[in-house]
Design a protein around this motif. Structure first.
Motif, PDB file in Angstrom:
ATOM      1  N   ILE A  89      -3.365  -1.750 -12.376  1.00  0.00           N
ATOM      2  CA  ILE A  89      -2.219  -2.096 -11.526  1.00  0.00           C
ATOM      3  C   ILE A  89      -1.565  -0.818 -11.008  1.00  0.00           C
ATOM      4  O   ILE A  89      -1.234  -0.702  -9.829  1.00  0.00           O
ATOM      5  CB  ILE A  89      -1.206  -2.967 -12.294  1.00  0.00           C
ATOM      6  CG1 ILE A  89      -1.818  -4.349 -12.560  1.00  0.00           C
ATOM      7  CG2 ILE A  89       0.112  -3.080 -11.535  1.00  0.00           C
ATOM      8  CD1 ILE A  89      -1.009  -5.219 -13.518  1.00  0.00           C
ATOM      9  N   HIS A  90      -1.389   0.136 -11.902  1.00  0.00           N
ATOM     10  CA  HIS A  90      -0.734   1.387 -11.524  1.00  0.00           C
ATOM     11  C   HIS A  90      -1.520   2.137 -10.446  1.00  0.00           C
ATOM     12  O   HIS A  90      -0.935   2.728  -9.535  1.00  0.00           O
ATOM     13  CB  HIS A  90      -0.525   2.257 -12.760  1.00  0.00           C
ATOM     14  CG  HIS A  90       0.493   3.315 -12.590  1.00  0.00           C
ATOM     15  ND1 HIS A  90       1.832   3.032 -12.444  1.00  0.00           N
ATOM     16  CD2 HIS A  90       0.383   4.653 -12.508  1.00  0.00           C
ATOM     17  CE1 HIS A  90       2.499   4.159 -12.295  1.00  0.00           C
ATOM     18  NE2 HIS A  90       1.638   5.164 -12.325  1.00  0.00           N
ATOM     19  N   LYS A  91      -2.843   2.098 -10.535  1.00  0.00           N
ATOM     20  CA  LYS A  91      -3.688   2.784  -9.542  1.00  0.00           C
ATOM     21  C   LYS A  91      -3.450   2.274  -8.127  1.00  0.00           C
ATOM     22  O   LYS A  91      -3.473   3.050  -7.179  1.00  0.00           O
ATOM     23  CB  LYS A  91      -5.172   2.611  -9.884  1.00  0.00           C
ATOM     24  CG  LYS A  91      -5.640   3.448 -11.034  1.00  0.00           C
ATOM     25  CD  LYS A  91      -7.110   3.164 -11.316  1.00  0.00           C
ATOM     26  CE  LYS A  91      -7.554   3.825 -12.603  1.00  0.00           C
ATOM     27  NZ  LYS A  91      -8.920   3.433 -12.959  1.00  0.00           N
ATOM     28  N   ILE A  92      -3.236   0.977  -7.969  1.00  0.00           N
ATOM     29  CA  ILE A  92      -3.070   0.423  -6.619  1.00  0.00           C
ATOM     30  C   ILE A  92      -1.621   0.425  -6.146  1.00  0.00           C
ATOM     31  O   ILE A  92      -1.349   0.210  -4.968  1.00  0.00           O
ATOM     32  CB  ILE A  92      -3.626  -1.014  -6.530  1.00  0.00           C
ATOM     33  CG1 ILE A  92      -2.847  -1.961  -7.441  1.00  0.00           C
ATOM     34  CG2 ILE A  92      -5.119  -1.028  -6.813  1.00  0.00           C
ATOM     35  CD1 ILE A  92      -2.758  -3.358  -6.917  1.00  0.00           C
ATOM     36  N   SER A  93      -0.682   0.702  -7.035  1.00  0.00           N
ATOM     37  CA  SER A  93       0.738   0.640  -6.662  1.00  0.00           C
ATOM     38  C   SER A  93       1.077   1.589  -5.519  1.00  0.00           C
ATOM     39  O   SER A  93       1.846   1.233  -4.621  1.00  0.00           O
ATOM     40  CB  SER A  93       1.627   0.919  -7.873  1.00  0.00           C
ATOM     41  OG  SER A  93       1.480   2.249  -8.339  1.00  0.00           O
ATOM     42  N   VAL A  94       0.511   2.763  -5.529  1.00  0.00           N
ATOM     43  CA  VAL A  94       0.807   3.776  -4.504  1.00  0.00           C
ATOM     44  C   VAL A  94       0.346   3.308  -3.123  1.00  0.00           C
ATOM     45  O   VAL A  94       1.027   3.528  -2.132  1.00  0.00           O
ATOM     46  CB  VAL A  94       0.126   5.127  -4.863  1.00  0.00           C
ATOM     47  CG1 VAL A  94       0.301   6.142  -3.758  1.00  0.00           C
ATOM     48  CG2 VAL A  94       0.696   5.643  -6.166  1.00  0.00           C
ATOM     49  N   THR A  95      -0.774   2.615  -3.065  1.00  0.00           N
ATOM     50  CA  THR A  95      -1.286   2.154  -1.775  1.00  0.00           C
ATOM     51  C   THR A  95      -0.379   1.101  -1.141  1.00  0.00           C
ATOM     52  O   THR A  95      -0.450   0.882   0.069  1.00  0.00           O
ATOM     53  CB  THR A  95      -2.721   1.577  -1.883  1.00  0.00           C
ATOM     54  OG1 THR A  95      -2.690   0.409  -2.715  1.00  0.00           O
ATOM     55  CG2 THR A  95      -3.684   2.589  -2.452  1.00  0.00           C
ATOM     56  N   HIS A  96       0.493   0.500  -1.943  1.00  0.00           N
ATOM     57  CA  HIS A  96       1.430  -0.496  -1.431  1.00  0.00           C
ATOM     58  C   HIS A  96       2.844   0.084  -1.244  1.00  0.00           C
ATOM     59  O   HIS A  96       3.759  -0.651  -0.885  1.00  0.00           O
ATOM     60  CB  HIS A  96       1.483  -1.704  -2.386  1.00  0.00           C
ATOM     61  CG  HIS A  96       0.220  -2.497  -2.364  1.00  0.00           C
ATOM     62  ND1 HIS A  96      -0.046  -3.423  -1.402  1.00  0.00           N
ATOM     63  CD2 HIS A  96      -0.856  -2.469  -3.183  1.00  0.00           C
ATOM     64  CE1 HIS A  96      -1.234  -3.959  -1.624  1.00  0.00           C
ATOM     65  NE2 HIS A  96      -1.748  -3.382  -2.701  1.00  0.00           N
ATOM     66  N   GLY A  97       2.999   1.353  -1.509  1.00  0.00           N
ATOM     67  CA  GLY A  97       4.302   1.994  -1.350  1.00  0.00           C
ATOM     68  C   GLY A  97       5.251   1.743  -2.504  1.00  0.00           C
ATOM     69  O   GLY A  97       6.450   1.968  -2.382  1.00  0.00           O
ATOM     70  N   ALA A  98       4.719   1.273  -3.621  1.00  0.00           N
ATOM     71  CA  ALA A  98       5.560   1.013  -4.793  1.00  0.00           C
ATOM     72  C   ALA A  98       5.903   2.325  -5.488  1.00  0.00           C
ATOM     73  O   ALA A  98       5.062   3.200  -5.609  1.00  0.00           O
ATOM     74  CB  ALA A  98       4.843   0.064  -5.756  1.00  0.00           C
ATOM     75  N   GLN A  99       7.131   2.423  -5.937  1.00  0.00           N
ATOM     76  CA  GLN A  99       7.578   3.628  -6.636  1.00  0.00           C
ATOM     77  C   GLN A  99       8.171   3.254  -7.981  1.00  0.00           C
ATOM     78  O   GLN A  99       8.756   2.251  -8.158  1.00  0.00           O
ATOM     79  CB  GLN A  99       8.623   4.367  -5.822  1.00  0.00           C
ATOM     80  CG  GLN A  99       8.080   4.812  -4.501  1.00  0.00           C
ATOM     81  CD  GLN A  99       9.138   5.533  -3.684  1.00  0.00           C
ATOM     82  OE1 GLN A  99      10.275   5.703  -4.095  1.00  0.00           O
ATOM     83  NE2 GLN A  99       8.761   5.959  -2.507  1.00  0.00           N
TER      84      GLN A  99
END
Length: 99
Positions: A89-99
């Motif tokens: 989950i953490h790996k894909i968070s950046v691609t969605h702009g999650a911080q």
């Protein structure tokens, strides 16, 4: 069957997962993200969980996504596969702009 990790083992494994915390019974993370991007993020998380065969409790807020993971098959504690799900989950968070 999976084995529950101790709080110390969980904390050690979360060292490289920025923002993830534990109370010893679950691991969780609150992401800051816009509402629409948050909905897309949750859909991506759902697909990962489906492939993984393990699911989290995920809540979409106005500008947040909250993810909480534990294993019901071991009484609601944290096992190694919960940590692995959090990593994915953490790996894909950046691609969605999650911080």
């Amino acid at each position: 069957m999976a084995e529950a990790l101790s709080r110390e083992q969980i904390e050690e494994r979360l060292d490289d997962l920025d923002g993830w915390t534990t109370d010893g019974r679950r691991i969780e993370r609150l992401y800051s993200i816009s509402h629409i991007q948050g909905a897309a993020f949750i859909m991506h998380v759902a697909a990962i969980q489906n492939d993984f065969g393990h699911h989290s409790d995920t809540t979409l807020g106005y500008r947040t996504v909250h993810v909480s993971i534990s294993s019901s098959d071991i009484g609601g504690y944290v096992a190694e596969h919960d940590i692995e799900l959090a990593r994915n989950i953490h790996k894909i968070s950046v691609t969605h702009g999650a911080q």
